[in-house]
Design an enzyme around this catalytic site. Structure first.
Site, PDB file in Angstrom:
ATOM      1  CB  SER A   1      -0.955  -0.102   1.192  1.00  0.00           C
ATOM      2  OG  SER A   1      -1.972   1.022   1.036  1.00  0.00           O
ATOM      3  CG  HIS A   2       0.192   3.614   3.324  1.00  0.00           C
ATOM      4  ND1 HIS A   2      -0.859   2.683   3.476  1.00  0.00           N
ATOM      5  CD2 HIS A   2       0.726   3.904   4.425  1.00  0.00           C
ATOM      6  CE1 HIS A   2      -0.800   2.384   4.664  1.00  0.00           C
ATOM      7  NE2 HIS A   2       0.126   3.046   5.310  1.00  0.00           N
TER       8      HIS A   2
ATOM      9  CG  ASP B   1      -3.066   3.848  -1.648  1.00  0.00           C
ATOM     10  OD1 ASP B   1      -3.923   3.479  -2.541  1.00  0.00           O
ATOM     11  OD2 ASP B   1      -3.094   2.986  -0.605  1.00  0.00           O
TER      12      ASP B   1
ATOM     13  CG  ASP C   1      -3.244  -0.490  -2.464  1.00  0.00           C
ATOM     14  OD1 ASP C   1      -2.744   0.411  -1.948  1.00  0.00           O
ATOM     15  OD2 ASP C   1      -3.659  -1.135  -1.890  1.00  0.00           O
TER      16      ASP C   1
ATOM     17  CG  ASP D   1      -6.328   0.747  -0.722  1.00  0.00           C
ATOM     18  OD1 ASP D   1      -5.368   1.569  -0.704  1.00  0.00           O
ATOM     19  OD2 ASP D   1      -6.411  -0.254   0.151  1.00  0.00           O
ATOM     20  NE  ARG D   2      -4.067   4.068   3.214  1.00  0.00           N
ATOM     21  CZ  ARG D   2      -3.293   4.292   4.372  1.00  0.00           C
ATOM     22  NH1 ARG D   2      -2.947   5.606   4.540  1.00  0.00           N
ATOM     23  NH2 ARG D   2      -3.054   3.596   5.175  1.00  0.00           N
TER      24      ARG D   2
ATOM     25  CE  LYS E   1      -7.708   1.602   2.574  1.00  0.00           C
ATOM     26  NZ  LYS E   1      -7.255   1.340   3.911  1.00  0.00           N
TER      27      LYS E   1
HETATM   28  C1  G1P Z   1      -3.520   1.898   8.234  1.00  0.00           C
HETATM   29  C2  G1P Z   1      -4.875   2.677   8.897  1.00  0.00           C
HETATM   30  C3  G1P Z   1      -6.079   1.840   8.521  1.00  0.00           C
HETATM   31  C4  G1P Z   1      -6.030   1.307   7.334  1.00  0.00           C
HETATM   32  C5  G1P Z   1      -4.625   0.362   7.158  1.00  0.00           C
HETATM   33  C6  G1P Z   1      -4.665  -0.513   5.621  1.00  0.00           C
HETATM   34  O1  G1P Z   1      -3.299   0.890   9.324  1.00  0.00           O
HETATM   35  O2  G1P Z   1      -4.703   3.218   9.999  1.00  0.00           O
HETATM   36  O3  G1P Z   1      -6.848   2.761   8.717  1.00  0.00           O
HETATM   37  O4  G1P Z   1      -7.131   0.118   7.332  1.00  0.00           O
HETATM   38  O5  G1P Z   1      -3.586   1.304   7.169  1.00  0.00           O
HETATM   39  O6  G1P Z   1      -4.663   0.566   5.013  1.00  0.00           O
HETATM   40  P1  G1P Z   1      -2.697   0.645  10.789  1.00  0.00           P
HETATM   41  O7  G1P Z   1      -1.217   0.960  10.486  1.00  0.00           O
HETATM   42  O8  G1P Z   1      -2.873   2.039  11.593  1.00  0.00           O
HETATM   43  O9  G1P Z   1      -2.832  -0.568  11.679  1.00  0.00           O
HETATM   44 ZN    ZN Z   2      -3.742   1.011  -0.180  1.00  0.00          ZN
END
Ligand code: G1P
Ligand code: ZN
Length: 564
Positions: free
Chosen positions: A121-122, A292, A294, A296-297, A393
């Protein structure tokens, strides 16, 4: 060409003790996957072993990733292992790419048994960055704890894995490829699909593309700027916004997926998507969004880079939900937010008499509610928003939802947001992230705060900062009982709720691969003073949060790594 059946090998291996998936799959540094023998193979075998052989044989499995460094290598191994593990059919994204929402869409469309999504992801990518593997189930959503725990248990005792090392897949050609194997599970079929088209088709059925086309390329069209941050969503943005809805090509930037995301962190927030905000400052664009890696954000911006907090974005979409054709047809069954997300949504739920659910952080909890027909729209403060069209998402969906609302109300982002605050008051919200904290220091802080707030005298205690006084009304460690299956999820964040509804929440992030991430969420509500500076309004709460936790003192930090 050699047409003899491909060999299936069983290879001995030794287990690792640390393959426990976090909030959203297994995330590790790329070099962990590269240097630890069979690290990838072990985890993939554990995923396959968690699925009953008969289910594997009779069904399809989806595979795709965000295109980051190691994506191709991992796909090659996954395909070879899927064949050897008797998976009936694999559905793979063109060039091995698939956004997370598209993967959810494709799993549902092909009635697959699940999917393996390759993304961290990010988190940053490249040889020194992160890689990640996520397993989604037949509903298209992230596997629940029962399944991820099973995968983790299998990974701790694994002794061998099965692989078909000679299998070579052509990821560049759409359509079916069939392979004969020298075992009983033959033939093995792989289908390379155009996930962009499957996803675009889903969007055509949710939104009114004619209205959106008028907004984006009609006579009085608005100007938008979308930043794909070199993630996998670029081709989706191009196909839908540019090719179909008529936006000029230069409205979509950084749309070519790159293995290292151009060296940037593909995280759509005020820090890592600052370029977009800067470019929008002079007012040349009416609407902006970033995604982001992938897809989803999403981050939503109005003219001059006006930032819409994800919590507000969710509440605004909820309040205008019937502008979206999909919801006009399907109706709205329920609304949900993760616990740390601001209570702006709660006000809409109350006014519209729609059921509201408060879930732990992470998307999997929403999926259960959606599968049971209880939930239609949900989101998280961490830039995630989506409807029940899929079980992930969906960044581009959120953008199309906002554009639909703008078209329907004939208003700007700013006007929509101000109208919302005037109607409901404003929930000021911010999140402080302290990244790369020593794990022991972070755990110790959480334990100490938990002890402190568990004291019976903590409730009613007053905290004063300058002329502001906050009195504790409730404090706990958030736990959630799933209304569908009654499963209980504990330890989801320490909450301090004050008598005026303000909140301080402490959580340890579950998605980092380096040390611990401490997240502090701050929120306060004001019915009248809706045009204040967020950080100014929340400064007293921040002072109290740091005083209670002694975070700076414990870690030697002087401030957060990221403020959202
Ligand atoms: C973080 C975000 C959470 C999201 C997840 C995946 O997780 O806070 O809302 O669902 O990334 O994108 P965390 O690192 O806080 O567990
Ligand atoms: Zn993502």
């Amino acid at each position: 060409m050699d047409n003899s059946p491909l060999r299936v090998l069983t290879v001995p291996t030794s287990p690792y003790s640390d393959q426990k998936p976090g909030s959203n799959g297994l995330r590790r540094k790329v070099h962990v996957f590269q240097s630890r023998k069979n690290y990838l193979h072990n985890f993939i075998q554990s995923i396959f072993s968690s699925i009953d052989l008969r289910d594997r044989q009779g069904s399809a499995l989806v595979v795709g990733g965000d295109g980051r460094f190691f994506n191709q290598t991992a796909i090659e191994v996954i395909v070879q292992m899927a064949a050897a593990n008797g998976v009936g059919r694999l559905i793979v994204g063109h060039h091995g790419l698939m956004s997370t929402p598209a993967c959810s869409c494709v799993i549902r469309k092909f009635k697959a048994i699940g999917g393996i999504i390759l993304t961290a992801s990010h988190n940053p990518a490249g040889p020194d960055g992160d890689f990640g593997i996520k397993f989604n189930t037949a509903n298209g959503g992230p596997a629940n704890d029962g399944i991820t725990n099973k995968i983790f248990q299998l990974s701790r005792t694994i002794e061998e894995f099965a692989i078909c090392p000679g299998l070579r897949l052509d990821l560049t050609t759409l359509g079916k490829q069939t392979f004969d194997l020298e075992n009983k599970f033959k033939p093995f079929i792989v289908e390379i699909v155009d996930a962009v088209e499957s996803y675009a088709n889903l969007m055509r059925n949710i939104f009114d593309f004619a209205t959106l086309k008028e907004l984006l390329s009609g006579e009085n069209h608005i100007k938008i700027r979308l930043d794909a941050m070199h993630g996998v969503v670029g081709p989706y943005v191009k196909r839908i916004l540019c090719d179909e809805l008529g936006c000029p090509d230069n409205c979509a930037v950084n749309c070519v997926p790159m293995e290292d995301f151009g060296g940037h962190r593909p995280d759509p927030n005020l820090i890592y998507a600052a370029d977009l905000i800067d470019i929008m400052r002079d007012g040349a664009y009416d609407f902006g969004a970033a995604f982001d890696s992938d897809g989803d954000r999403n981050m939503i911006l109005g003219k001059h880079g006006l930032f819409v907090t994800p919590s507000d974005s969710l509440a605004v979409i909820a309040d205008n939900i019937f502008c979206i054709p999909y919801f006009q047809h399907s109706g709205v069954r329920g609304l949900a937010r993760s616990m740390p997300t601001s209570a702006a949504l709660d006000r809409v739920a109350k006014a519209t008499k729609i059921e509201l659910y408060e879930t732990p952080t992470g998307w999997k909890f929403f999926g259960n509610l959606m599968d049971a027909g209880l939930l239609s729209l949900c989101g998280e403060e961490s830039f995630g928003t989506s409807g029940d069209h899929i079980r992930e998402k969906d960044g581009l969906w959120a953008v199309l939802a906002w554009l639909t609302i703008m078209a329907s109300r004939r208003q700007s982002v700013e006007e929509i947001l101000q109208y919302h605050w005037l109607k409901y008051g404003r929930n000021y919200f911010t999140r402080y992230d302290y990244e790369n904290i020593d794990i022991d220091a972070a755990c110790e802080m959480m334990e100490d705060v938990e002890l402190m707030i568990a004291d019976k005298n903590f409730v009613r205690q007053r905290f004063a900062v300058e002329d502001k006084i906050y009195q504790v009304e409730k404090a706990d460690n958030f736990e959630y009982t799933d209304p569908v299956d009654s499963s209980i999820t504990r330890n989801q964040g320490l909450r301090i709720i004050f008598s005026d509804g303000s909140r301080i929440i402490y959580r340890l992030g579950g998605t980092s691969s380096d040390g611990a991430t401490v997240r502090i969420y701050l929120e306060t509500y004001d019915k009248e003073a809706i045009f204040q500076e967020t950080q100014v309004v929340l400064a007293p709460l921040a002072t109290i949060a740091l005083k209670i936790s002694q975070l700076h003192h414990r870690t030697g930090r002087t401030g957060p790594s990221v403020i959202t």
